[in-house]
Design a protein around this motif. Structure first.
Motif, PDB file in Angstrom:
ATOM      1  N   HIS A 113     -38.121  42.870 -19.045  1.00  7.86           N
ATOM      2  CA  HIS A 113     -38.765  42.425 -20.286  1.00  7.86           C
ATOM      3  C   HIS A 113     -40.282  42.358 -20.154  1.00  7.86           C
TER       4      HIS A 113
ATOM      5  N   ARG B 236     -22.407  50.262 -24.716  1.00  7.77           N
ATOM      6  CA  ARG B 236     -23.762  49.770 -24.458  1.00  7.77           C
ATOM      7  C   ARG B 236     -24.044  48.539 -25.324  1.00  7.77           C
TER       8      ARG B 236
ATOM      9  N   ARG C 165     -29.533  45.786 -26.305  1.00 10.54           N
ATOM     10  CA  ARG C 165     -30.872  46.206 -25.858  1.00 10.54           C
ATOM     11  C   ARG C 165     -31.148  47.658 -26.236  1.00 10.54           C
ATOM     12  N   MET C 166     -30.113  48.474 -26.189  1.00 12.26           N
ATOM     13  CA  MET C 166     -30.310  49.902 -26.476  1.00 12.26           C
ATOM     14  C   MET C 166     -30.598  50.151 -27.950  1.00 12.26           C
TER      15      MET C 166
ATOM     16  N   ASP D 142     -38.965  45.625 -26.433  1.00 15.89           N
ATOM     17  CA  ASP D 142     -38.530  44.227 -26.418  1.00 15.89           C
ATOM     18  C   ASP D 142     -39.645  43.288 -25.931  1.00 15.89           C
TER      19      ASP D 142
ATOM     20  N   ARG E 173     -25.625  34.621 -11.303  1.00 10.90           N
ATOM     21  CA  ARG E 173     -24.424  35.370 -11.692  1.00 10.90           C
ATOM     22  C   ARG E 173     -23.754  35.964 -10.462  1.00 10.90           C
TER      23      ARG E 173
ATOM     24  N   HIS F 213     -24.501  39.713  -8.961  1.00 11.37           N
ATOM     25  CA  HIS F 213     -25.861  40.202  -9.255  1.00 11.37           C
ATOM     26  C   HIS F 213     -26.785  39.821  -8.099  1.00 11.37           C
TER      27      HIS F 213
ATOM     28  N   ALA G 122     -30.746  46.722 -14.384  1.00 12.51           N
ATOM     29  CA  ALA G 122     -30.570  48.178 -14.480  1.00 12.51           C
ATOM     30  C   ALA G 122     -31.530  48.819 -15.474  1.00 12.51           C
ATOM     31  N   ARG G 123     -32.339  48.005 -16.115  1.00 11.36           N
ATOM     32  CA  ARG G 123     -33.387  48.569 -16.984  1.00 11.36           C
ATOM     33  C   ARG G 123     -34.269  49.535 -16.184  1.00 11.36           C
TER      34      ARG G 123
ATOM     35  N   THR H  21     -34.258  53.426 -16.197  1.00 12.24           N
ATOM     36  CA  THR H  21     -34.966  54.228 -17.217  1.00 12.24           C
ATOM     37  C   THR H  21     -35.973  55.161 -16.535  1.00 12.24           C
TER      38      THR H  21
ATOM     39  N   THR I 126     -22.929  40.889 -15.323  1.00 13.17           N
ATOM     40  CA  THR I 126     -23.372  39.959 -16.374  1.00 13.17           C
ATOM     41  C   THR I 126     -22.257  39.863 -17.416  1.00 13.17           C
TER      42      THR I 126
ATOM     43  N   ARG J 106     -27.936  38.988 -21.963  1.00 13.41           N
ATOM     44  CA  ARG J 106     -27.437  40.109 -22.765  1.00 13.41           C
ATOM     45  C   ARG J 106     -26.914  41.192 -21.821  1.00 13.41           C
ATOM     46  N   SER J 107     -25.826  41.844 -22.193  1.00 10.52           N
ATOM     47  CA  SER J 107     -25.249  42.816 -21.261  1.00 10.52           C
ATOM     48  C   SER J 107     -24.522  43.943 -21.972  1.00 10.52           C
TER      49      SER J 107
HETATM   50  C1  EPS Z   1     -30.489  47.896 -19.492  1.00 13.83           C
HETATM   51  C2  EPS Z   1     -31.287  46.925 -19.962  1.00 13.83           C
HETATM   52  C3  EPS Z   1     -30.923  45.507 -19.812  1.00 13.83           C
HETATM   53  C4  EPS Z   1     -29.404  45.324 -19.888  1.00 13.83           C
HETATM   54  C5  EPS Z   1     -28.674  46.223 -18.900  1.00 13.83           C
HETATM   55  C6  EPS Z   1     -29.178  47.624 -18.856  1.00 13.83           C
HETATM   56  O1  EPS Z   1     -31.625  44.868 -20.815  1.00 13.83           O
HETATM   57  P1  EPS Z   1     -31.418  43.375 -21.353  1.00 13.83           P
HETATM   58  O2  EPS Z   1     -31.236  42.502 -20.158  1.00 13.83           O
HETATM   59  O3  EPS Z   1     -32.662  43.054 -22.134  1.00 13.83           O
HETATM   60  O4  EPS Z   1     -30.230  43.449 -22.247  1.00 13.83           O
HETATM   61  O5  EPS Z   1     -28.953  45.666 -21.169  1.00 13.83           O
HETATM   62  O6  EPS Z   1     -28.772  45.708 -17.606  1.00 13.83           O
HETATM   63  C7  EPS Z   1     -27.834  44.808 -17.171  1.00 13.83           C
HETATM   64  C8  EPS Z   1     -26.840  44.389 -17.904  1.00 13.83           C
HETATM   65  C9  EPS Z   1     -27.987  44.331 -15.806  1.00 13.83           C
HETATM   66  O7  EPS Z   1     -27.173  43.446 -15.431  1.00 13.83           O
HETATM   67  O8  EPS Z   1     -28.879  44.745 -15.112  1.00 13.83           O
HETATM   68  C10 EPS Z   1     -30.893  49.324 -19.591  1.00 13.83           C
HETATM   69  O9  EPS Z   1     -31.989  49.636 -20.077  1.00 13.83           O
HETATM   70  O10 EPS Z   1     -30.085  50.169 -19.205  1.00 13.83           O
END
Ligand code: EPS
Length: 390
Positions: free
Chosen positions: A10, A45, A48-49, A80, A109, A112, A135-136, A139, A317, A339-340
């Motif tokens: 973030h 998904r 966030r996506m 975000d 968690r 994690h 896992a962001r 990207t 998560t 968020r997951s």
């Molecule tokens: C992700 C972005 C993350 C998660 C997900 C993958 O963004 P945010 O935490 O804001 O929702 O959606 O990562 C995980 C669930 C994790 O546990 O690392 C992405 O861009 O792929």
């Protein structure tokens, strides 16, 4: 070649810094953005996506569509971030606002990096761990992989990926004639699966997991065609290409294992059923009659397609969290909810493709060193010719 990434989930942006791409290689932001778009897709998904529309900005190393030989820096902005400027900003916080602003996390968690990372770096606010371990970050690994994919495609090497299994639902063997056919069909699939019957079952399994506040994992496969023979080496452990590919796969968030070719199945078979017989014809030169070893023997490429699989555990998560311990009070609590995604296996196939592409491109650049892309291409062409005549 090598690359590093920077950025928090973030924070304002994610960055990949690439060193070693030869000069004069054509590349555009579009080459990268098309891969970023692929990573964002997939049934399962999370929200966030929907917020992000990942686009890469080339901030260094490319001019008028060609690499300069200088470091290539790729930047992806987090949309975000606008909601997190205070929570994730680099400025010190005032004493009186410190606690409420941080969105501090004290309930790690299970599965994690939260607890181990907190202990290791001395972070009593586990957000300091999860922001980077998210896992962001994949990207910008896809962005770096896109540059590698571009190099490979210019050298006649094709790469594709697909999903073999999600939540225990196994796809039937994919009978495709060309990688283009595989790509076409899996690009149209919401779970990147070749088998349409399995696809529907996988989607239902993801929906069930989501309904239950749970998550599911799976298996992805990457295939690369056109690699020259003898890339990698048998002479040192750290020059073996299969070892590099295995490390790259397991470095992807939530990946716990890797197989090359028939992989673990080899344990049940006789040597005569595992090894690929060698043949020769004047058009192709040497080839193998089968490809059970996935294009790699003795730490080097055989010239047959590279086949690498990776297993992704379910994302840790969970909306229905497991038990954990609060690191401040030491009391038992359910873990914090972030968020997951209920399933990110289809996206992970794109990440796997990117990291495999990186290792293959990197191994080629190491083996045929040249500061100029045109010289690299000519050198490789000559080597391919020599291979046939060997
Ligand atoms: C992700 C972005 C993350 C998660 C997900 C993958 O963004 P945010 O935490 O804001 O929702 O959606 O990562 C995980 C669930 C994790 O546990 O690392 C992405 O861009 O792929």
């Amino acid at each position: 070649m090598r690359y590093l990434t920077a950025g928090e989930s973030h924070g304002p942006q994610l960055t990949a810094l690439i060193e070693g791409l030869p000069a004069g290689m054509p590349i555009t932001e579009e080459d990268i953005n098309s891969e970023l778009e692929r990573r964002q897709k997939g049934h399962g998904r999370g929200r966030r996506m929907q917020i992000e529309k990942d686009r890469a900005f080339i901030s260094s190393g490319v001019r008028h569509g060609y690499t300069l030989g200088s470091p290539v820096a790729l930047v992806v902005e987090n949309k975000d971030w606008t909601h997190w400027t205070k929570i994730m900003g680099s400025d010190p916080l005032a004493e009186d606002e410190a606690e409420e602003v941080k969105r501090k996390i004290t309930r790690p968690r299970p599965g994690h990096a939260d607890l181990n990372g907190g202990i290791k770096y001395g972070h009593r606010d586990l957000r300091n761990v999860l922001e980077r371990s998210s896992a962001r970050e994949t990207t910008v690994r896809v962005a770096a992989g896109a540059a590698a994919k571009k190099l490979l495609s210019l050298l006649g090497i094709k790469i594709a990926s697909h999903v073999l299994e999600i939540g225990g639902i196994k796809a039937n063997p994919a009978n495709y004639k060309t990688l283009d056919e595989l790509r076409e069909k899996t690009e149209a699939s919401p779970v990147r699966c070749f088998d349409q019957e399995a696809e529907a079952k996988m989607m239902a399994a993801i929906d069930d997991a989501k309904k239950n506040g749970d998550s599911i994992g799976g298996i992805v496969e990457v295939i690369a065609e056109g690699m020259p023979v003898g890339v990698g080496s048998y002479v040192h452990y750290d020059r073996k290409l299969d070892a590099k590919l295995a490390a790259a796969m397991v470095s992807i968030n939530a990946f716990k294992g890797v197989e090359i070719g028939i992989g673990f199945e080899a344990a049940e078979k006789f040597g005569s059923e595992v090894h690929d017989e060698i043949a020769w014809n004047s058009e192709e030169g040497y080839y193998r009659k089968t490809n059970r070893l996935g294009g790699l023997e003795g730490g080097m490429t055989t010239g047959m397609p590279i086949v690498v699989r990776g297993v992704m555990k379910p994302i840790p998560t969970l909306y229905k969290p497991l038990k954990s311990v609060d690191i401040d009070t030491k009391e038992e609590f359910t873990a914090s909810i972030e968020r997951s995604d209920s399933c990110a296996v289809p996206a992970a196939a794109v990440v796997a493709e990117a990291v495999v592409a990186w290792e293959l491109a990197s191994a080629i650049v190491d083996q045929f060193p040249s500061d100029r892309f045109d010289k690299l291409a000519a050198y490789l062409e000559q080597y391919r010719q020599e291979t046939k005549e060997f």
